[in-house]
Design an enzyme around this catalytic site. Structure first.
Site, PDB file in Angstrom:
ATOM      1  N   ARG A  43     -17.126  -4.057   8.764  1.00  0.00           N
ATOM      2  CA  ARG A  43     -17.075  -3.202   9.626  1.00  0.00           C
ATOM      3  C   ARG A  43     -18.215  -3.278  10.803  1.00  0.00           C
ATOM      4  NH1 ARG A  43     -14.239  -0.268   5.689  1.00  0.00           N
ATOM      5  NH2 ARG A  43     -11.946  -0.214   6.216  1.00  0.00           N
ATOM      6  N   LYS A 204       1.586   0.980  -5.872  1.00  0.00           N
ATOM      7  CA  LYS A 204       2.647   1.692  -5.544  1.00  0.00           C
ATOM      8  C   LYS A 204       3.748   1.153  -4.595  1.00  0.00           C
ATOM      9  CE  LYS A 204       0.254   5.961  -6.418  1.00  0.00           C
ATOM     10  NZ  LYS A 204      -0.268   7.411  -6.024  1.00  0.00           N
ATOM     11  N   GLY A 357      -7.342  -2.242   2.981  1.00  0.00           N
ATOM     12  CA  GLY A 357      -8.722  -2.384   2.962  1.00  0.00           C
ATOM     13  C   GLY A 357      -9.174  -2.959   1.391  1.00  0.00           C
ATOM     14  N   GLY A 380      -5.869   1.920   6.541  1.00  0.00           N
ATOM     15  CA  GLY A 380      -4.450   3.023   6.928  1.00  0.00           C
ATOM     16  C   GLY A 380      -3.999   2.854   8.147  1.00  0.00           C
TER      17      GLY A 380
END
Length: 401
Positions: A43, A204, A357, A380
């Site tokens: 980043r 998930k 991520g 996200g």
């Protein structure tokens, strides 16, 4: 760049930047150890072009970011480590004030910050008004600057003061990174070259339902690995042993499989998996067919037969979107599938986009980031964007004239 409808930094005349106080809201939240020392710099590297441009234009740069999720100004969430790493990357000193409000900060900006210099201020989340989207705090931050530049794509899905409110209070522009992110992800959604392959992993199914629903009609094929694959295997009638599967997710998985069949989209599930007796390094492991997972073992990675099937789709694809590791990649013995998949995509001729991520961490650990067409800095935020949702940090920017 095309496909970006918000005001960008290049829309502001460069000669007018000299002497201007430019507040750059960045996402400098790279991985760090327990002492706050950075262990990755993806980043930071991504925001360097904007910082270098502003410094060359002799602007007074006020650089701000969040870092982790502090509760009470813990020292390991300070941006001191970021300051050190960024100074090394830019090869010049970066000023630092260990406050995100107050007289010391105000005095330094007014009296000490010189044209072409950068001042990094302390973690914005040390001030409660940031995460509460407090308008008083947003107005305070705006009072420190003349211009606002949004570079924190990774936080643009947050309703925070410096993200959603501050851009409405100053002349505001997207930085180079933000524009690059939006253009790359927009192309994936609106005009991908075909065949278009979506590769999904992670733990998930519930984390990816919106993504699947938004993308299933846009893609040609979906390859599913990671923990979420076991939900689809169980929904297909297989015993998955002690592999992680969310409660009450079977019907959701069946609906996705059914919808794919109805509209002619191919979903490919693992045909073999690595299983382990326990989920820790050094545990006994073995490869089994996906329909023969032992009752008391855990599925922890895809197997080589599955990788070969995925590779066939990768070699055919013109566009690839990858979100989610193929196994528990944090444990070296369970990271083979993710690493091998990353290399296969890197060697392909497809436009390759990585979102998420954990997926970016796989590329960082394998040194393959530079071999992908685009690796999103926003986990996200990228997921929300690809789900088709609006991001407050982008919506707050003015439209391009």
């Amino acid at each position: 760049m095309t496909g970006f409808d918000r005001a960008s930094l290049l829309d502001y005349p460069i000669y007018k930047l000299c002497g201007k106080r430019v507040f750059v809201r960045a996402d400098l939240n790279d991985p760090a150890d327990s002492d706050g020392n950075l262990t990755g710099d993806m980043r930071l590297r991504a925001v360097v072009p904007t910082l270098a441009y502003l410094c060359a234009a002799k602007a007074k740069v006020i650089l701000a970011s969040h870092f982790g999720r502090p509760k009470n100004k813990e020292s390991n969430f300070s941006l001191k480590g970021v300051r050190k790493k960024l100074s090394e990357m830019l090869n010049f000193n970066i000023n630092f004030i260990a406050e995100c409000n107050g007289k010391e900060l105000e005095d330094f900006i007014a009296n000490s910050l010189k044209d072409g210099e950068i001042l990094l201020i302390e973690n914005l989340r040390f001030c409660p008004g940031e995460t509460k989207n407090d308008m008083h705090y947003a107005k305070y931050l705006a009072s420190l600057a003349d211009i606002f530049v949004q570079e924190a794509f990774g936080a643009c899905h947050r309703e925070h003061a410096s993200i959603a409110s501050m851009p409405k209070l100053l002349p505001s522009f997207a930085g180079f990174l933000l524009e690059k992110e939006v253009v790359a992800l927009s192309k994936i959604l609106k005009s991908p070259e075909r065949p278009f392959l979506l590769i999904l992993g992670g733990k998930k199914v519930s984390d990816k339902i919106k993504l699947i629903n938004n993308m299933i009609e846009k893609v040609d094929t979906i390859c599913i690995g990671g923990g979420m694959a076991f939900a689809f295997l169980r929904a297909s009638g297989y015993d998955v042993g002690k592999s992680f599967v969310e409660d009450s997710i079977d019907d959701v998985a069946r609906q996705i499989l059914y919808k794919a069949g109805e509209i002619g989209k191919k979903i490919i599930l693992p045909v073999d998996v690595l299983v382990a007796k326990d989920i820790f390094s050094g545990s006994e492991c073995r490869l089994v067919d996906a329909h023969r997972i032992p009752a008391d073992w855990y599925g922890v990675d895809i197997g080589p037969k599955t990788l070969e099937i995925f590779k066939e789709e990768i070699m055919k694809a013109k566009t690839i979107l990858w979100n989610g590791p193929m196994g528990i990649f944090e444990i070296p013995e369970f990271s083979w599938g993710s690493r091998a998949l990353a290399l296969s995509i890197a060697l392909s001729d497809a436009v390759s986009v990585c979102g998420g991520g954990d997926t970016a961490d796989v590329l960082r650990l394998t040194n393959l980031i530079n071999y992908f067409s685009h690796v999103s800095t926003g986990g996200g935020a990228a997921l929300k964007f690809l789900e088709g949702e609006r991001l407050p940090g982008i919506d707050a920017l003015p439209k391009k004239m």
